[in-house]
Design a protein around this motif. Sequence first.
Motif, PDB file in Angstrom:
ATOM      1  N   ALA A 156       0.835  -1.205   0.000  1.00  0.00           N
ATOM      2  CA  ALA A 156       0.000   0.000   0.000  1.00  0.00           C
ATOM      3  C   ALA A 156       0.868   1.252   0.000  1.00  0.00           C
ATOM      4  CB  ALA A 156      -0.934  -0.011   1.214  1.00  0.00           C
ATOM      5  N   ALA A 157       1.961   1.224   0.764  1.00  0.00           N
ATOM      6  CA  ALA A 157       2.866   2.376   0.821  1.00  0.00           C
ATOM      7  C   ALA A 157       3.607   2.555  -0.493  1.00  0.00           C
ATOM      8  CB  ALA A 157       3.847   2.205   1.977  1.00  0.00           C
ATOM      9  N   SER A 158       4.087   1.467  -1.101  1.00  0.00           N
ATOM     10  CA  SER A 158       4.838   1.594  -2.350  1.00  0.00           C
ATOM     11  C   SER A 158       3.931   2.037  -3.494  1.00  0.00           C
ATOM     12  CB  SER A 158       5.551   0.277  -2.689  1.00  0.00           C
ATOM     13  OG  SER A 158       4.635  -0.767  -2.926  1.00  0.00           O
ATOM     14  N   ALA A 159       2.675   1.586  -3.502  1.00  0.00           N
ATOM     15  CA  ALA A 159       1.736   2.026  -4.540  1.00  0.00           C
ATOM     16  C   ALA A 159       1.513   3.535  -4.461  1.00  0.00           C
ATOM     17  CB  ALA A 159       0.413   1.283  -4.404  1.00  0.00           C
ATOM     18  N   ARG A 160       1.398   4.041  -3.237  1.00  0.00           N
ATOM     19  CA  ARG A 160       1.214   5.481  -3.049  1.00  0.00           C
ATOM     20  C   ARG A 160       2.445   6.249  -3.541  1.00  0.00           C
ATOM     21  NH1 ARG A 160       0.460   5.835   2.572  1.00  0.00           N
ATOM     22  NH2 ARG A 160       2.686   6.253   2.827  1.00  0.00           N
ATOM     23  N   LEU A 199       7.537  -9.257  -7.699  1.00  0.00           N
ATOM     24  CA  LEU A 199       8.001  -8.490  -8.854  1.00  0.00           C
ATOM     25  C   LEU A 199       6.835  -8.107  -9.764  1.00  0.00           C
ATOM     26  CD1 LEU A 199      11.344 -10.182  -9.972  1.00  0.00           C
ATOM     27  CD2 LEU A 199      11.041  -7.986  -8.824  1.00  0.00           C
ATOM     28  N   ARG A 200       5.904  -9.048  -9.984  1.00  0.00           N
ATOM     29  CA  ARG A 200       4.747  -8.737 -10.817  1.00  0.00           C
ATOM     30  C   ARG A 200       3.873  -7.666 -10.172  1.00  0.00           C
ATOM     31  NH1 ARG A 200       5.249 -14.343 -12.354  1.00  0.00           N
ATOM     32  NH2 ARG A 200       4.186 -14.985 -10.440  1.00  0.00           N
ATOM     33  N   ALA A 201       3.717  -7.744  -8.857  1.00  0.00           N
ATOM     34  CA  ALA A 201       2.919  -6.726  -8.158  1.00  0.00           C
ATOM     35  C   ALA A 201       3.562  -5.351  -8.292  1.00  0.00           C
ATOM     36  CB  ALA A 201       2.766  -7.107  -6.685  1.00  0.00           C
ATOM     37  N   THR A 202       4.899  -5.294  -8.204  1.00  0.00           N
ATOM     38  CA  THR A 202       5.602  -4.017  -8.361  1.00  0.00           C
ATOM     39  C   THR A 202       5.425  -3.484  -9.774  1.00  0.00           C
ATOM     40  OG1 THR A 202       7.233  -4.694  -6.695  1.00  0.00           O
ATOM     41  CG2 THR A 202       7.837  -2.871  -8.139  1.00  0.00           C
ATOM     42  N   ARG A 203       5.532  -4.366 -10.756  1.00  0.00           N
ATOM     43  CA  ARG A 203       5.319  -3.933 -12.141  1.00  0.00           C
ATOM     44  C   ARG A 203       3.901  -3.395 -12.329  1.00  0.00           C
ATOM     45  NH1 ARG A 203       6.293  -8.334 -16.718  1.00  0.00           N
ATOM     46  NH2 ARG A 203       4.592  -9.344 -15.585  1.00  0.00           N
ATOM     47  N   GLU A 204       2.924  -4.090 -11.766  1.00  0.00           N
ATOM     48  CA  GLU A 204       1.534  -3.637 -11.886  1.00  0.00           C
ATOM     49  C   GLU A 204       1.342  -2.280 -11.217  1.00  0.00           C
ATOM     50  OE1 GLU A 204      -0.665  -6.848 -10.256  1.00  0.00           O
ATOM     51  OE2 GLU A 204      -0.155  -8.229 -11.889  1.00  0.00           O
ATOM     52  N   GLN A 205       2.010  -2.063 -10.086  1.00  0.00           N
ATOM     53  CA  GLN A 205       1.907  -0.760  -9.425  1.00  0.00           C
ATOM     54  C   GLN A 205       2.485   0.349 -10.295  1.00  0.00           C
ATOM     55  OE1 GLN A 205       3.684  -0.894  -5.519  1.00  0.00           O
ATOM     56  NE2 GLN A 205       1.885  -1.865  -4.603  1.00  0.00           N
ATOM     57  N   MET A 206       3.627   0.077 -10.925  1.00  0.00           N
ATOM     58  CA  MET A 206       4.233   1.085 -11.788  1.00  0.00           C
ATOM     59  C   MET A 206       3.324   1.411 -12.960  1.00  0.00           C
ATOM     60  SD  MET A 206       8.225  -0.206 -11.753  1.00  0.00           S
ATOM     61  CE  MET A 206       8.827   1.172 -12.744  1.00  0.00           C
ATOM     62  N   ARG A 207       2.782   0.390 -13.595  1.00  0.00           N
ATOM     63  CA  ARG A 207       1.902   0.624 -14.745  1.00  0.00           C
ATOM     64  C   ARG A 207       0.636   1.356 -14.325  1.00  0.00           C
ATOM     65  NH1 ARG A 207       5.607   0.619 -18.446  1.00  0.00           N
ATOM     66  NH2 ARG A 207       6.113  -1.387 -19.420  1.00  0.00           N
ATOM     67  N   ALA A 208       0.066   0.949 -13.193  1.00  0.00           N
ATOM     68  CA  ALA A 208      -1.159   1.599 -12.714  1.00  0.00           C
ATOM     69  C   ALA A 208      -0.919   3.061 -12.374  1.00  0.00           C
ATOM     70  CB  ALA A 208      -1.709   0.855 -11.499  1.00  0.00           C
ATOM     71  N   ALA A 209       0.293   3.377 -11.929  1.00  0.00           N
ATOM     72  CA  ALA A 209       0.610   4.757 -11.575  1.00  0.00           C
ATOM     73  C   ALA A 209       0.769   5.642 -12.807  1.00  0.00           C
ATOM     74  CB  ALA A 209       1.894   4.797 -10.740  1.00  0.00           C
ATOM     75  N   GLY A 210       1.038   5.029 -13.970  1.00  0.00           N
ATOM     76  CA  GLY A 210       1.231   5.809 -15.188  1.00  0.00           C
ATOM     77  C   GLY A 210       2.613   5.694 -15.785  1.00  0.00           C
ATOM     78  N   PHE A 211       3.446   4.784 -15.278  1.00  0.00           N
ATOM     79  CA  PHE A 211       4.759   4.552 -15.876  1.00  0.00           C
ATOM     80  C   PHE A 211       4.575   3.554 -17.020  1.00  0.00           C
ATOM     81  CE2 PHE A 211       6.425   5.915 -11.621  1.00  0.00           C
ATOM     82  CZ  PHE A 211       7.102   7.033 -12.082  1.00  0.00           C
ATOM     83  N   ASP A 212       4.574   4.057 -18.261  1.00  0.00           N
ATOM     84  CA  ASP A 212       4.289   3.222 -19.422  1.00  0.00           C
ATOM     85  C   ASP A 212       5.464   3.116 -20.391  1.00  0.00           C
ATOM     86  OD1 ASP A 212       4.159   5.837 -20.290  1.00  0.00           O
ATOM     87  OD2 ASP A 212       2.007   5.800 -20.702  1.00  0.00           O
ATOM     88  N   ALA A 213       6.631   3.635 -20.027  1.00  0.00           N
ATOM     89  CA  ALA A 213       7.836   3.448 -20.835  1.00  0.00           C
ATOM     90  C   ALA A 213       8.341   2.011 -20.662  1.00  0.00           C
ATOM     91  CB  ALA A 213       8.909   4.457 -20.411  1.00  0.00           C
ATOM     92  N   PRO A 214       9.252   1.556 -21.517  1.00  0.00           N
ATOM     93  CA  PRO A 214       9.788   0.204 -21.379  1.00  0.00           C
ATOM     94  C   PRO A 214      10.419  -0.022 -19.995  1.00  0.00           C
ATOM     95  CG  PRO A 214      10.354   1.092 -23.526  1.00  0.00           C
ATOM     96  CD  PRO A 214       9.735   2.218 -22.742  1.00  0.00           C
ATOM     97  N   LEU A 215      10.293  -1.259 -19.511  1.00  0.00           N
ATOM     98  CA  LEU A 215      10.837  -1.638 -18.214  1.00  0.00           C
ATOM     99  C   LEU A 215      12.000  -2.614 -18.401  1.00  0.00           C
ATOM    100  CD1 LEU A 215       7.598  -2.313 -16.105  1.00  0.00           C
ATOM    101  CD2 LEU A 215       8.936  -0.198 -16.240  1.00  0.00           C
ATOM    102  N   PHE A 216      12.925  -2.618 -17.429  1.00  0.00           N
ATOM    103  CA  PHE A 216      14.011  -3.589 -17.435  1.00  0.00           C
ATOM    104  C   PHE A 216      14.350  -3.973 -16.005  1.00  0.00           C
ATOM    105  CE2 PHE A 216      16.141   0.419 -16.801  1.00  0.00           C
ATOM    106  CZ  PHE A 216      17.263   0.144 -16.026  1.00  0.00           C
ATOM    107  N   THR A 217      14.994  -5.113 -15.841  1.00  0.00           N
ATOM    108  CA  THR A 217      15.502  -5.548 -14.541  1.00  0.00           C
ATOM    109  C   THR A 217      17.021  -5.562 -14.585  1.00  0.00           C
ATOM    110  OG1 THR A 217      15.403  -7.868 -15.180  1.00  0.00           O
ATOM    111  CG2 THR A 217      13.473  -6.960 -14.044  1.00  0.00           C
TER     112      THR A 217
END
Length: 625
Positions: A156-160, A199-217
């Motif tokens: 919840a904190a990281s999503a915010r 990791l998938r939850a973190t990716r989903e949080q980034m996308r939901a927040a509006g980060f839509d550029a390519p991702l890498f690990t």
Amino acid sequence: MTLSKTLQAALLALAMTSTLAAAASAAPARPPHFAIDGAQFKLDGKPYVIRSGEMHYPRIPRAAWRERLRMARAMGLNTVTTYAFWSQHEPEPGQWDFSGQNDLRTFIKTAAEEGLNVVLRPGPYVCAEVDFGGFPAWLLRTPGLRVRSMDARYLAASARYFKRLAKEVGDLQSSRGGPILMLQLENEYGSFGHDHDYLRATREQMRAAGFDAPLFTSDGGAARLFEGGTLPGAAAVVNFGGGLDDAKGSIEALSAWRPAGPRMAGEYWAGWFDHWGGPHHSQSPEEAARTVDWMLSQGVSFNLYMFHGGTSFGWLAGANYSSTEPYQPDTTSYDYDAALDEAGRPTPKYQALREVIARHVKETLPPVPAAPAPQALAAFPLASAGSLLDSLDTLSKGQPARWVRAMEEFGQNYGYILYRKRLAAPIKGQLVLDELRDQATVLADGRVIGRLDRRRGDKALAVDLPAGTRLDLLVEAMGRVGFGARLVDDNKGIVRGVKLDKEELEGWTVYPLPMDATALQRLAAGAPAKAGGDTAGPGFWRGTLKLDKPVDSFLDTRGWGKGQVWVNGHHLGRYWHIGPQQTLYLPASWLQAGANEVLVFSTEPPTATTMQGRADPVYETPPPD
């Protein structure tokens, strides 16, 4: 029958619209500004080799951002990489700071103005040798909360955090034509865990927040690390140090793991960081140049970690541990033996790398800008400004507590904490500080009777004290562990309790001492220092540095034991006589012509009465006490 003019116009407009739509559908699609296309990065549809250098905006005085970025472009870099530091942007829950030194948006826009693209690594975990790996310390106030996991409270904190960060810089992504080419998903997670749900939850949080550029690990070059830290659909890059053989082996391992993916050194460690009490690390310019030369010859993208390290100002520095050392606090300097030194000056490594890059690129590199010129400053005196114990009620409000507890439980993030007890009966035996984090100064009626250090595994001190003694335990937090399994619960202060042999002592008064701006302002407005006070114990010292004009310099802290320095209210960071760092970088932009106030807090008795500025940093490790 004749059509009306209005109907004729409508039919004509409809025909034109249909024709334009057909033409648009027949035209080739415009390529995205930046894309990961199989084994290649592409910028505006053309192959693009990323030549990046790492720089961290909180570690560089804001006034120097542009000149440091301009130095990167002149060395031949086309990109700059930075983490986003959650701890700096949300110092308390829901309180956001993107101003001044934390103005990430301006840093990114300035990079673009200087001809540099940006790779953003938003975390939420960053490592980077910063306190708690970049997590805000207040997360530790929730008992049992586990970072980097599926803990709902943490998520919840990281999503915010992601949502607020995207609000700040989301429009600067390459997906919207901006300079942020791509974003890193988490950071070296394979070195910590293997929870792909997280990791998938973190990716989903980034996308939901509006980060839509390519991702890498980004992970180290071993199959088990790739297995734990990568995800399908996100490009993988590899981190490594050492020499040319390490580079070849790491890129080969990455290619074996992701045969169809891009080849990139997400971090090429062209230097290393320092721990208090250890050696000053360096890597030869020739070795760095050979490695970069090979990567460019093979079309391998890279990120120099660090291009410019800078300084872990204030309480930013973190800590590590090893199989042989239980605790390794990081120095304030994050010089990293980088291409640009701590003050932003080009080093021989800078020139060697520039020559290599110039041989591989078609464009003519910009001229190297004029370098900063730190100067020596004449010695100036410092006078006692009172002992800590005399100033205690000014700095903090005592809180009763049955048992000692970690500083986070008192709402404190950084600094020092003092536990006080009046002995109702005499005590004799071993005074045990259970889970001391990280160094304690033990005082009896204001007199120092011992020091315990987590680095050495110290836990106990032999005592023989009469009834009525005032026992004070001053504990310093020297940086939370930022890497490895111990990251998750490195609370500060005395975590478990204080015992006399096996019996736990009760009945304490606790004084949180964050040494923040508010507390120091109260100190400055308080009563003058008492004459003839005990200068052997923890205390404050003040002096005035007079300048004709502001200049960069390095304050020489030799002779001042251990402590912190503030200049004009700016917290330069920690110093410690055990080295290797013996100076503190002093930026010109934090100074003024005329009088500059210098405040020193020392926990070990100084042998000097003056300080002076040096034109260059001093690294030396004295023999052990």
